[in-house]
Scaffold this motif. Structure first.
Motif, PDB file in Angstrom:
ATOM      1  N   PRO A   1      48.802  35.289  47.838  1.00 40.21           N
ATOM      2  CA  PRO A   1      47.846  34.294  46.991  1.00 40.21           C
ATOM      3  C   PRO A   1      46.444  34.232  47.689  1.00 40.21           C
ATOM      4  N   ILE A   2      46.194  34.800  48.836  1.00 37.65           N
ATOM      5  CA  ILE A   2      44.951  34.981  49.331  1.00 37.65           C
ATOM      6  C   ILE A   2      44.159  36.166  48.608  1.00 37.65           C
ATOM      7  N   LEU A   3      44.886  37.001  48.605  1.00 35.63           N
ATOM      8  CA  LEU A   3      44.175  38.215  47.830  1.00 35.63           C
ATOM      9  C   LEU A   3      44.259  38.191  46.314  1.00 35.63           C
ATOM     10  N   ASN A   4      45.437  37.651  45.834  1.00 40.58           N
ATOM     11  CA  ASN A   4      45.636  37.724  44.350  1.00 40.58           C
ATOM     12  C   ASN A   4      46.130  36.325  43.887  1.00 40.58           C
ATOM     13  N   ASP A   5      45.127  35.556  43.676  1.00 38.43           N
ATOM     14  CA  ASP A   5      45.398  34.134  43.246  1.00 38.43           C
ATOM     15  C   ASP A   5      46.070  33.792  41.906  1.00 38.43           C
ATOM     16  N   THR A   6      46.197  35.214  41.082  1.00 35.38           N
ATOM     17  CA  THR A   6      46.840  34.733  39.691  1.00 35.38           C
ATOM     18  C   THR A   6      48.220  35.229  39.747  1.00 35.38           C
ATOM     19  N   ILE A   7      48.850  35.713  41.052  1.00 37.88           N
ATOM     20  CA  ILE A   7      50.234  36.086  41.177  1.00 37.88           C
ATOM     21  C   ILE A   7      51.346  34.780  41.198  1.00 37.88           C
ATOM     22  N   ASP A   8      52.335  34.850  40.425  1.00 31.26           N
ATOM     23  CA  ASP A   8      53.201  33.761  40.561  1.00 31.26           C
ATOM     24  C   ASP A   8      54.428  34.275  41.032  1.00 31.26           C
ATOM     25  N   SER A   9      55.379  33.212  41.137  1.00 32.92           N
ATOM     26  CA  SER A   9      56.779  33.681  41.805  1.00 32.92           C
ATOM     27  C   SER A   9      57.498  34.595  40.637  1.00 32.92           C
ATOM     28  N   GLU A  10      57.336  34.520  39.326  1.00 34.56           N
ATOM     29  CA  GLU A  10      58.275  35.141  38.642  1.00 34.56           C
ATOM     30  C   GLU A  10      57.422  36.904  38.698  1.00 34.56           C
ATOM     31  N   ALA A  11      56.190  36.944  38.794  1.00 29.95           N
ATOM     32  CA  ALA A  11      55.536  38.143  38.798  1.00 29.95           C
ATOM     33  C   ALA A  11      56.226  38.772  40.212  1.00 29.95           C
ATOM     34  N   LEU A  12      56.054  38.002  41.117  1.00 31.24           N
ATOM     35  CA  LEU A  12      56.449  38.761  42.553  1.00 31.24           C
ATOM     36  C   LEU A  12      57.760  39.169  42.483  1.00 31.24           C
ATOM     37  N   LYS A  13      58.754  38.430  41.895  1.00 32.90           N
ATOM     38  CA  LYS A  13      60.187  38.838  41.577  1.00 32.90           C
ATOM     39  C   LYS A  13      60.374  40.035  40.795  1.00 32.90           C
ATOM     40  N   ASN A  14      59.591  40.270  39.787  1.00 34.21           N
ATOM     41  CA  ASN A  14      59.449  41.536  39.196  1.00 34.21           C
ATOM     42  C   ASN A  14      59.189  42.598  39.887  1.00 34.21           C
ATOM     43  N   TYR A  15      58.096  42.586  41.079  1.00 31.44           N
ATOM     44  CA  TYR A  15      57.640  43.468  41.819  1.00 31.44           C
ATOM     45  C   TYR A  15      58.963  43.813  42.910  1.00 31.44           C
ATOM     46  N   VAL A  16      59.220  42.889  43.207  1.00 32.71           N
ATOM     47  CA  VAL A  16      60.460  43.146  44.227  1.00 32.71           C
ATOM     48  C   VAL A  16      61.695  43.727  43.476  1.00 32.71           C
ATOM     49  N   ARG A  17      61.972  43.415  42.298  1.00 32.13           N
ATOM     50  CA  ARG A  17      63.126  44.227  41.735  1.00 32.13           C
ATOM     51  C   ARG A  17      62.972  45.555  41.459  1.00 32.13           C
ATOM     52  N   LYS A  18      61.705  46.224  41.664  1.00 33.51           N
ATOM     53  CA  LYS A  18      61.455  47.661  41.588  1.00 33.51           C
ATOM     54  C   LYS A  18      61.948  48.269  42.997  1.00 33.51           C
ATOM     55  N   VAL A  19      62.388  47.749  43.982  1.00 32.46           N
ATOM     56  CA  VAL A  19      62.873  48.127  45.247  1.00 32.46           C
ATOM     57  C   VAL A  19      63.956  47.664  45.679  1.00 32.46           C
ATOM     58  N   ASP A  20      64.378  46.546  45.077  1.00 30.36           N
ATOM     59  CA  ASP A  20      65.721  45.767  45.548  1.00 30.36           C
ATOM     60  C   ASP A  20      66.986  46.528  45.217  1.00 30.36           C
ATOM     61  N   GLN A  21      67.283  47.523  45.857  1.00 24.90           N
ATOM     62  CA  GLN A  21      68.404  48.326  45.775  1.00 24.90           C
ATOM     63  C   GLN A  21      69.623  47.655  45.802  1.00 24.90           C
ATOM     64  N   ASN A  22      69.891  46.469  46.393  1.00 24.00           N
ATOM     65  CA  ASN A  22      71.096  45.599  46.597  1.00 24.00           C
ATOM     66  C   ASN A  22      71.158  44.489  45.647  1.00 24.00           C
ATOM     67  N   PHE A  23      69.994  44.392  44.911  1.00 24.16           N
ATOM     68  CA  PHE A  23      69.901  43.181  43.999  1.00 24.16           C
ATOM     69  C   PHE A  23      69.931  41.907  44.320  1.00 24.16           C
ATOM     70  N   ASP A  24      69.633  41.316  45.620  1.00 20.51           N
ATOM     71  CA  ASP A  24      69.738  40.276  45.996  1.00 20.51           C
ATOM     72  C   ASP A  24      68.750  39.284  45.810  1.00 20.51           C
ATOM     73  N   GLY A  25      67.364  39.800  45.600  1.00 25.05           N
ATOM     74  CA  GLY A  25      66.320  39.215  45.055  1.00 25.05           C
ATOM     75  C   GLY A  25      65.231  39.008  46.463  1.00 25.05           C
ATOM     76  N   LYS A  26      65.593  39.926  47.312  1.00 20.62           N
ATOM     77  CA  LYS A  26      64.703  39.516  48.522  1.00 20.62           C
ATOM     78  C   LYS A  26      64.794  41.114  49.096  1.00 20.62           C
ATOM     79  N   MET A  27      63.819  41.309  49.915  1.00 24.85           N
ATOM     80  CA  MET A  27      63.499  42.495  50.479  1.00 24.85           C
ATOM     81  C   MET A  27      63.930  42.753  51.976  1.00 24.85           C
TER      82      MET A  27
END
Length: 169
Positions: free
Chosen positions: A121-147
């Motif tokens: 949020p310091i660099l992108n104050d428009t980002i919300d948790s849903e958008a972050l989840k979508n970004y994480v999904r791009k690399v989340d190989q085991n589909f656990d919602g975290k990296m």
């Protein structure tokens, strides 16, 4: 579509060697190839270049003023340690591992969305948790919602972290 980018980093330090300001300039060039066929069966290849430039400058004082209103924020020096590989899209020696451990605040071995949101949020104050989840999904190989570390590494190397910061998909 080809993507080329250049990132310039300038770090300003005080007499004690402490980072007081960090500047990034990110230039992105997207080359899009299009094919068109004419009635004479001739196929033409066209290339179109699209350029975007992003600038980010943050001082220690600005950062401290911003985080005063946020809970769970990182200290400025830790923020800088995480920011560098995130925005540069690469890392040297142990930079990425250090960034991972800084973000993994509960020491679980993975970065959760709430831990990632202590940085972004310091660099992108428009980002919300849903958008972050979508970004994480791009690399989340085991589909656990975290990296885990490998997924975090993929986020950085694929430039997804930079996309989050520059606020485009």
């Amino acid at each position: 579509m080809d993507l080329e980018y250049t990132v310039t980093e300038n770090i300003h330090r005080n007499n004690n060697g402490q980072v007081v300001q960090i500047d990034y300039q990110f230039e992105e060039t997207t080359i899009v190839e299009t094919s068109s066929s004419s009635s004479s069966s001739i196929t033409r290849q066209n290339k179109e270049k699209r350029n975007r430039t992003y600038n980010a400058t943050i001082t220690r004082t600005q950062y401290q003023n911003l985080v005063r209103h946020l809970s769970n924020s990182l200290p400025f020096d830790a923020f800088v340690d995480v920011l560098r590989p995130f925005i540069m899209g690469f890392y040297s020696s142990d930079e990425l591992q250090r960034a991972f451990y800084i973000l993994d605040r509960d020491h679980s071995g993975s970065i959760h969305i709430n831990e990632l949101s202590s940085f972004l949020p310091i660099l992108n104050d428009t980002i919300d948790s849903e958008a972050l989840k979508n970004y994480v999904r791009k690399v989340d190989q085991n589909f656990d919602g975290k990296m885990n570390y490998d997924e975090f590494r993929a986020l950085v190397l694929r430039g997804i972290g930079r996309d989050i910061i520059c606020n485009h998909l």
